[in-house]
Design a protein around this motif. Structure first.
Motif, PDB file in Angstrom:
ATOM      1  N   ASP A  73      26.372  33.778  26.136  1.00  0.00           N
ATOM      2  CA  ASP A  73      26.007  34.856  25.218  1.00  0.00           C
ATOM      3  C   ASP A  73      26.739  36.141  25.583  1.00  0.00           C
ATOM      4  O   ASP A  73      27.268  36.840  24.702  1.00  0.00           O
ATOM      5  CB  ASP A  73      24.497  35.083  25.235  1.00  0.00           C
ATOM      6  N   PRO A 111      27.264  23.384  21.961  1.00  0.00           N
ATOM      7  CA  PRO A 111      26.416  23.980  20.920  1.00  0.00           C
ATOM      8  C   PRO A 111      25.908  25.365  21.297  1.00  0.00           C
ATOM      9  O   PRO A 111      25.732  26.224  20.418  1.00  0.00           O
ATOM     10  CB  PRO A 111      25.266  22.981  20.770  1.00  0.00           C
ATOM     11  N   THR A 112      25.685  25.604  22.582  1.00  0.00           N
ATOM     12  CA  THR A 112      25.214  26.919  23.010  1.00  0.00           C
ATOM     13  C   THR A 112      26.288  27.971  22.782  1.00  0.00           C
ATOM     14  O   THR A 112      26.007  29.091  22.312  1.00  0.00           O
ATOM     15  CB  THR A 112      24.802  26.889  24.492  1.00  0.00           C
ATOM     16  N   ASP A 115      26.524  28.629  18.997  1.00  0.00           N
ATOM     17  CA  ASP A 115      25.435  29.501  18.542  1.00  0.00           C
ATOM     18  C   ASP A 115      25.702  30.951  18.932  1.00  0.00           C
ATOM     19  O   ASP A 115      25.506  31.877  18.134  1.00  0.00           O
ATOM     20  CB  ASP A 115      24.104  29.038  19.135  1.00  0.00           C
ATOM     21  N   ALA A 116      26.142  31.164  20.174  1.00  0.00           N
ATOM     22  CA  ALA A 116      26.436  32.521  20.630  1.00  0.00           C
ATOM     23  C   ALA A 116      27.576  33.120  19.815  1.00  0.00           C
ATOM     24  O   ALA A 116      27.555  34.309  19.458  1.00  0.00           O
ATOM     25  CB  ALA A 116      26.786  32.514  22.111  1.00  0.00           C
ATOM     26  N   ARG A 118      28.350  32.436  16.720  1.00  0.00           N
ATOM     27  CA  ARG A 118      27.847  32.812  15.390  1.00  0.00           C
ATOM     28  C   ARG A 118      27.070  34.117  15.453  1.00  0.00           C
ATOM     29  O   ARG A 118      27.178  34.961  14.551  1.00  0.00           O
ATOM     30  CB  ARG A 118      26.987  31.680  14.822  1.00  0.00           C
ATOM     31  N   ARG A 119      26.271  34.290  16.495  1.00  0.00           N
ATOM     32  CA  ARG A 119      25.501  35.532  16.622  1.00  0.00           C
ATOM     33  C   ARG A 119      26.411  36.747  16.728  1.00  0.00           C
ATOM     34  O   ARG A 119      26.105  37.812  16.177  1.00  0.00           O
ATOM     35  CB  ARG A 119      24.589  35.482  17.850  1.00  0.00           C
TER      36      ARG A 119
END
Length: 321
Positions: A73, A111-112, A115-116, A118-119
């Protein structure tokens, strides 16, 4: 507008970044305190072995999935703040301290990271690194692992660690496995070894070369790079810290560009070398005398040479224009 603000606003791809060493310094210090260990040396390394020791400590700090998720992240957030629209991060999954197997590591990381991304608005893809000193069996297994996740976020295989005594040609079979899976091939070459390793990488038909700066010592290799349009993912600060170049003022990047070689700029290991990708653009202008117009072309090259989807490239290039 400061030079840093200008280059942070410049859309770019970051193609040469080792995941664990993209850790924030505050995060490093927090985790070292929690684990009761000393903070490793930063920026100054008497030799390449001590640099690798510091890197190994970073890998050891990532011993829980929660820490890995936080790292991903923060890496994506930092990339967004640096104007990065496409990020390709490299790691050796089998060395992960948080998971029992390399497969488990990738099943969590990919996938983590997506997701990060996309955020924070950063497309990202993983480069599975082959440790060039670990032998041919490891190389083939790493390539097969990358192929297994080719449609899940892995975009390429790389080749890392000390080139000396570990030539790029030894990874030819692993590269073939990766290509058959539709993956890119982006080895380190021409960092600690000479221009002959850059030529050997070109002979293997690689997509890009990480570092490659020793090519500047051989006009014939420079000509071949320019002719083929192969991008070098150059990390000037890393090269100076590790003694590949004596100083930024004497770094071969301007000579590479003058010879028509396509180059991207990367931070390599920003925590360990003390410079992020925006710093590299600023230093290229202020210490190497490379013009903003030429650095904008470098940013364009980085986007074009990335493995990002076509729509991501189109949008980034439109912004750059």
């Amino acid at each position: 507008m400061t030079a840093r603000a200008r280059y942070a606003a410049l859309p770019k791809a970051h193609l040469h970044l080792h995941l664990e060493a993209a850790m924030r310094e505050d995060t490093l210090r927090q985790w070292c305190a929690e684990d009761g260990i000393a903070v490793p040396p930063l920026v100054h390394y008497p030799d390449f072995t001590q640099f690798l020791d510091a890197y190994g400590l970073l890998i050891g700090l990532l011993h829980t999935p929660e820490r890995v998720a936080r790292l991903l992240d923060e890496v994506m957030a930092d990339a967004a703040a640096q104007g990065v629209v496409a990020l390709e991060y490299a790691s050796i999954p089998e060395k992960s301290a948080a998971f029992d197997t390399a497969v488990e590591a990738l099943e969590f990381i990919l996938p983590t990271a997506a997701d990060a991304g996309r955020r924070h608005g950063v497309w990202n893809g993983a480069i599975v690194s082959i440790d060039r000193g670990a032998g041919p069996d490891h190389a083939r297994e790493a390539a097969r692992l990358a192929a297994r996740f080719a449609d899940q976020g892995v975009v390429a295989v790389g080749l890392v660690a000390d080139e000396r005594g570990n030539p790029v040609a030894a990874a030819a079979e692993a590269f073939r496995i990766a290509r058959e899976a539709g993956l890119g091939v982006v080895p380190h070459a021409g960092e600690l070894a000479g221009p002959e390793e850059v030529r050997a990488a070109l002979d293997l038909g690689v997509d890009r070369i990480q570092h490659g700066v020793q090519a500047a010592r051989d006009p014939a290799v420079l000509e071949l790079l320019a002719e083929r349009g192969t991008c070098l993912d150059v990390c000037p600060t890393s090269n100076v810290v590790l003694g590949v170049a004596p100083s930024l003022e004497e770094h071969p990047l301007p000579a590479l560009l003058d010879a028509g070689v396509r180059c991207s700029l990367g931070a390599d290991d920003p925590l360990l070398f003390g410079a992020d990708v925006v710093d590299e653009y600023v230093l290229a202008e202020e210490r190497m005398g490379i013009t903003p117009a030429r650095l904008t072309k470098v940013a364009r090259t980085s986007i074009e040479a990335s493995f990002a989807p076509a729509e991501v490239k189109r949008a980034a290039l439109a912004r750059l224009a």
